[in-house]
Scaffold this motif. Sequence first.
Motif, mmCIF file in Angstrom:
data_model
loop_
_atom_site.group_PDB
_atom_site.id
_atom_site.type_symbol
_atom_site.label_atom_id
_atom_site.label_comp_id
_atom_site.label_asym_id
_atom_site.label_seq_id
_atom_site.Cartn_x
_atom_site.Cartn_y
_atom_site.Cartn_z
ATOM 1 N N PHE A 100 -4.243 -4.367 -6.710
ATOM 2 C CA PHE A 100 -4.551 -3.548 -5.529
ATOM 3 C C PHE A 100 -3.613 -3.874 -4.369
ATOM 4 C CE2 PHE A 100 -8.931 -2.548 -7.177
ATOM 5 C CZ PHE A 100 -8.780 -1.173 -7.113
ATOM 6 N N ARG A 101 -3.261 -5.157 -4.198
ATOM 7 C CA ARG A 101 -2.324 -5.525 -3.131
ATOM 8 C C ARG A 101 -0.961 -4.886 -3.363
ATOM 9 N NH1 ARG A 101 -3.214 -10.817 -3.971
ATOM 10 N NH2 ARG A 101 -5.349 -11.232 -3.366
ATOM 11 N N LYS A 102 -0.536 -4.894 -4.621
ATOM 12 C CA LYS A 102 0.736 -4.268 -4.982
ATOM 13 C C LYS A 102 0.684 -2.766 -4.706
ATOM 14 C CE LYS A 102 3.765 -4.068 -9.023
ATOM 15 N NZ LYS A 102 3.876 -4.398 -10.434
ATOM 16 N N LEU A 103 -0.437 -2.137 -5.056
ATOM 17 C CA LEU A 103 -0.625 -0.710 -4.809
ATOM 18 C C LEU A 103 -0.635 -0.422 -3.311
ATOM 19 C CD1 LEU A 103 -1.231 1.985 -6.296
ATOM 20 C CD2 LEU A 103 -3.643 1.466 -6.001
ATOM 21 N N HIS A 104 -1.295 -1.272 -2.532
ATOM 22 C CA HIS A 104 -1.363 -1.105 -1.090
ATOM 23 C C HIS A 104 0.032 -1.238 -0.459
ATOM 24 C CE1 HIS A 104 -3.662 -2.207 2.866
ATOM 25 N NE2 HIS A 104 -2.882 -1.165 3.009
ATOM 26 N N ASN A 105 0.815 -2.214 -0.913
ATOM 27 C CA ASN A 105 2.172 -2.380 -0.391
ATOM 28 C C ASN A 105 3.038 -1.167 -0.699
ATOM 29 O OD1 ASN A 105 1.624 -4.891 0.690
ATOM 30 N ND2 ASN A 105 2.329 -5.986 -1.130
ATOM 31 N N SER A 106 2.904 -0.621 -1.892
ATOM 32 C CA SER A 106 3.668 0.561 -2.255
ATOM 33 C C SER A 106 3.213 1.781 -1.455
ATOM 34 C CB SER A 106 3.531 0.814 -3.749
ATOM 35 O OG SER A 106 4.404 1.822 -4.157
ATOM 36 N N TYR A 107 1.907 1.871 -1.207
ATOM 37 C CA TYR A 107 1.380 2.962 -0.375
ATOM 38 C C TYR A 107 1.916 2.844 1.053
ATOM 39 C CZ TYR A 107 -1.902 5.748 2.336
ATOM 40 O OH TYR A 107 -2.444 6.643 3.210
ATOM 41 N N THR A 108 2.016 1.622 1.557
ATOM 42 C CA THR A 108 2.567 1.392 2.894
ATOM 43 C C THR A 108 4.022 1.851 2.950
ATOM 44 O OG1 THR A 108 1.088 -0.477 3.177
ATOM 45 C CG2 THR A 108 2.951 -0.348 4.668
ATOM 46 N N ASP A 109 4.778 1.599 1.892
ATOM 47 C CA ASP A 109 6.168 2.071 1.836
ATOM 48 C C ASP A 109 6.234 3.597 1.885
ATOM 49 O OD1 ASP A 109 7.025 -0.539 1.691
ATOM 50 O OD2 ASP A 109 7.316 -0.517 -0.495
ATOM 51 N N VAL A 110 5.304 4.259 1.206
ATOM 52 C CA VAL A 110 5.263 5.726 1.239
ATOM 53 C C VAL A 110 4.959 6.208 2.659
ATOM 54 C CG1 VAL A 110 3.947 7.757 0.468
ATOM 55 C CG2 VAL A 110 4.622 6.018 -1.169
ATOM 56 N N MET A 111 4.013 5.557 3.322
ATOM 57 C CA MET A 111 3.636 5.959 4.679
ATOM 58 C C MET A 111 4.766 5.723 5.681
ATOM 59 S SD MET A 111 0.741 7.302 4.361
ATOM 60 C CE MET A 111 0.271 7.537 6.039
ATOM 61 N N CYS A 112 5.618 4.738 5.413
ATOM 62 C CA CYS A 112 6.743 4.444 6.309
ATOM 63 C C CYS A 112 7.908 5.413 6.137
ATOM 64 C CB CYS A 112 7.226 3.012 6.094
ATOM 65 S SG CYS A 112 6.059 1.784 6.682
ATOM 66 N N ASN A 113 7.875 6.231 5.113
ATOM 67 C CA ASN A 113 8.924 7.216 4.891
ATOM 68 C C ASN A 113 8.833 8.287 5.986
ATOM 69 O OD1 ASN A 113 10.626 9.253 3.998
ATOM 70 N ND2 ASN A 113 9.838 9.256 1.908
ATOM 71 N N PRO A 114 9.908 8.509 6.743
ATOM 72 C CA PRO A 114 9.839 9.501 7.831
ATOM 73 C C PRO A 114 9.672 10.940 7.350
ATOM 74 C CG PRO A 114 12.067 8.643 7.606
ATOM 75 C CD PRO A 114 11.202 7.844 6.681
#
Length: 142
Positions: A100-114
């Motif tokens: 889940f932490r790995k999934l959350h980090n990847s989701y954060t990367d998606v959200m940081c995409n402009p």
Amino acid sequence: MAVCVAVIAKENYPLYIRSVPTENELKFHYMVHTSLDVVDEKISAMGKALVDQRELYLGLLYPTEDYKVYGYVTNSKVKFVMVVDSSNTALRDNEIRSMFRKLHNSYTDVMCNPFYNPGDRIQSRAFDSMVTSMMIQEPRFQ
């Protein structure tokens, strides 16, 4: 090994859902949808008990005969639901947490995409490949 991974928006609509055996896709959609009630119950219970707000992992939401459903909630109330095969008894709770932490980090990367509009379906190749690797790869034992 996860057989289904879903990212659910704050308003309870799917941002991303992926399942490995595609012939059971509708079954997994139903399991994810029914788990949202349990997620809401756990979130409201956590709010009343005033437990540590940094604890995002909800644990086992409910087991079925063939699968176990786990949940995780971000600070922005986005929900991650993971369905795991019950026959995999070697999968421990701390390994589910790390997934889940790995999934959350990847989701954060998606959200940081402009170029990503929050609330849209997730169509990132990097996110999709990370989820695919989580579904295929067995957890490593140390």
